[in-house]
Design a protein around this motif. Structure first.
Motif, short mmCIF file in Angstrom:
data_model
loop_
_atom_site.label_atom_id
_atom_site.label_comp_id
_atom_site.label_asym_id
_atom_site.label_seq_id
_atom_site.Cartn_x
_atom_site.Cartn_y
_atom_site.Cartn_z
N THR A 109 18.51 49.08 -45.63
CA THR A 109 19.50 50.13 -45.78
C THR A 109 20.49 50.12 -44.61
O THR A 109 21.67 50.46 -44.77
CB THR A 109 18.82 51.50 -45.89
N ALA A 110 20.01 49.70 -43.43
CA ALA A 110 20.90 49.61 -42.27
C ALA A 110 22.03 48.61 -42.52
O ALA A 110 23.17 48.82 -42.08
CB ALA A 110 20.10 49.20 -41.03
N THR A 131 24.46 50.30 -44.63
CA THR A 131 25.23 51.22 -43.79
C THR A 131 26.37 50.49 -43.08
O THR A 131 27.49 51.01 -42.97
CB THR A 131 24.31 51.89 -42.75
N THR A 133 29.17 50.13 -45.57
CA THR A 133 30.00 51.33 -45.75
C THR A 133 30.82 51.62 -44.49
O THR A 133 31.91 52.20 -44.56
CB THR A 133 29.14 52.56 -46.10
N MET A 164 21.75 57.66 -44.85
CA MET A 164 21.97 56.50 -43.99
C MET A 164 23.18 55.70 -44.45
O MET A 164 24.01 55.28 -43.64
CB MET A 164 20.73 55.60 -43.99
N VAL A 165 23.28 55.49 -45.76
CA VAL A 165 24.40 54.71 -46.29
C VAL A 165 25.72 55.45 -46.08
O VAL A 165 26.70 54.86 -45.61
CB VAL A 165 24.19 54.41 -47.79
N THR A 166 25.76 56.72 -46.41
CA THR A 166 27.01 57.48 -46.27
C THR A 166 27.37 57.71 -44.80
O THR A 166 28.53 57.99 -44.49
CB THR A 166 26.92 58.83 -47.00
N GLY A 224 27.63 55.50 -42.68
CA GLY A 224 28.55 54.44 -42.29
C GLY A 224 30.00 54.88 -42.32
O GLY A 224 30.81 54.47 -41.47
N THR A 263 28.61 62.73 -38.51
CA THR A 263 27.52 61.76 -38.59
C THR A 263 26.17 62.47 -38.45
O THR A 263 25.23 62.20 -39.21
CB THR A 263 27.66 60.70 -37.48
#
Length: 410
Positions: free
Chosen positions: A17-18, A21, A24, A143-145, A147, A261
């Motif tokens: 997932t990082a 991220t 994004t 985590m994704v958003t 970014g 964030t």
């Protein structure tokens, strides 16, 4: 979904997932960096300010319009192929932008980059939710958003710095290179995940006629109009405190980005624990309250900084839980479509906020933007509460809306 988040010997979901991220982050940087580079681009291409501004508009418009279409057309593809294709299109689009010397070609390259961004982000959210599993879905989505908010804090300033030192083309090349690196890393680290490959095209487009999905999109639209009204016209809203100093505006943007964030990541954990619907209601009410507080203090810079930090926390506590909510209603094969619809609706809200804000500034002045924005946010909270309550009474409330683990979307 057809697979769980992790099998023996595989990387944990957070590691993969990082990388999403980072993708994004590149998408967000691409969107924000152009704004700071427009004066230099205008001089190089010998176009008007309005024509240069279209480079921002066509990116956002292609993202909003083509995102759901591309998500539907690529629904049968493995997620790795979709993600790599999306970020590769972003890289190619930026490479063309940096290389072209003709305005028409640069404009077309921004459309290509917008398509790649839309394709990547929608699939990244769906893939992260799949990798993490239902119990940690909110954390994965946040985590994704995150970014996108990190791009506001780090990506855009860094890109602007590169552009100022070595020219705007080098800044765009920076985005293209990072996007290419992400494509390579995704190819190596991400397994060939296939989500609901047996679903028919008709099943995949079902969300377009599902009232439960549409009501979530309505909330996203209202919330983003409210959030971006003061953000888009921040320099006008806080002019009494800024006194024309660009350094003060830069500080406000930095504070907002850092707080956003933090709010985004916190909202993911809260959504997993208490349910995304409650987080959305709390966040939108928080947005309304903060905007009303800003009105009497907008001439005191220190208080404005504090209020802007609070605004960042609550504003970016909305999009992640909204993605969480809408995924709960995705039919087989429709996860990427519903997340794309939600993201595109957010972009539409951002666009409408600029139009509404311009009209209000012309007609009444900057002070009215804050109460109007608070009204949009409060309406989003009210609709979330009322519509979800009506859904429960009708037996339509999905488990993912209430905080329970959702194994299937109802």
């Amino acid at each position: 979904m057809t697979e769980t988040g992790k099998t023996s010997g595989e990387l944990p979901w957070r590691a993969r997932t990082a990388v999403l991220t980072l993708g994004t982050f590149v998408v967000g940087t691409d969107g924000f960096i152009i704004v700071g580079l427009l004066p230099k681009i205008q001089q190089t291409l010998h176009v008007s300010t309005a024509a240069a501004g279209q480079l921002v508009s066509v990116f956002a418009f292609s993202y909003a319009l083509l995102g759901p279409i591309l998500a539907t057309l690529t629904g049968l593809w493995p997620r790795r192929r979709v993600l790599v294709t999306g970020v590769a299109l972003l890289a190619v689009g930026n490479a063309v932008t940096a290389s072209a010397h003709v305005y028409g070609l640069v404009l077309a390259s921004r459309v290509l980059a917008g398509c790649g961004a839309a394709l990547f982000v929608a699939s990244a959210v769906a893939t992260a939710a799949h990798l993490a599993g239902d119990q940690q879905r909110g954390r994965a989505i946040s985590m994704v958003t995150a970014g996108a908010t990190l791009s506001l804090v780090l990506g855009a300033p860094l890109g602007t710095l590169i552009g100022g030192a070595w020219g705007w083309q080098k800044a765009i090349w920076f985005v293209a290179v990072v996007a290419a690196v992400v494509a390579i890393v995704l190819t190596v680290l991400l397994p060939p995940i296939k989500l609901d490959q047996k679903a028919t095209l008709r099943q995949r487009i079902t969300p377009l006629t599902d009232w439960r999905v549409l009501r979530i999109l309505i909330v996203t639209l209202l919330a983003f109009i409210g959030i971006f009204l003061p953000f888009t016209y921040m320099s006008a809203v806080f002019a009494p405190a800024l006194h024309g100093h660009e350094s003060g505006l830069a500080l406000l943007l930095l504070v907002f980005g850092i707080a956003a964030t933090a709010g985004n990541l916190t909202a993911g954990s809260l959504a997993d624990r208490y349910g995304p619907r409650r987080v959305v209601i709390g966040a939108t009410l928080g947005v309304a309250a903060v905007f009303l507080i800003m009105l009497p203090i907008r001439d005191v810079f220190v208080l404005v900084v504090i209020a802007e930090a609070l605004s960042g926390v609550v504003s970016y506590s909305v999009i992640g839980p909204q993605q969480h909510r809408i995924i709960a209603y995705a039919p087989p094969g429709g996860t990427s479509l519903v997340t794309s619809l939600n993201t595109s609706t957010g972009y539409l809200g951002q666009f409408l906020s600029s139009v509404i804000g311009a009209g209000l500034l012309t007609a009444t002045g900057s002070a009215v933007l804050l109460p109007v924005a608070a009204g949009f946010a409060a309406l989003a909270a009210l609709l979330t509460w009322w519509l979800s309550r009506a859904g429960r009474e009708g037996g339509e409330q999905a488990a993912g809306e209430t905080g329970m683990v959702a194994t299937t979307a109802k």
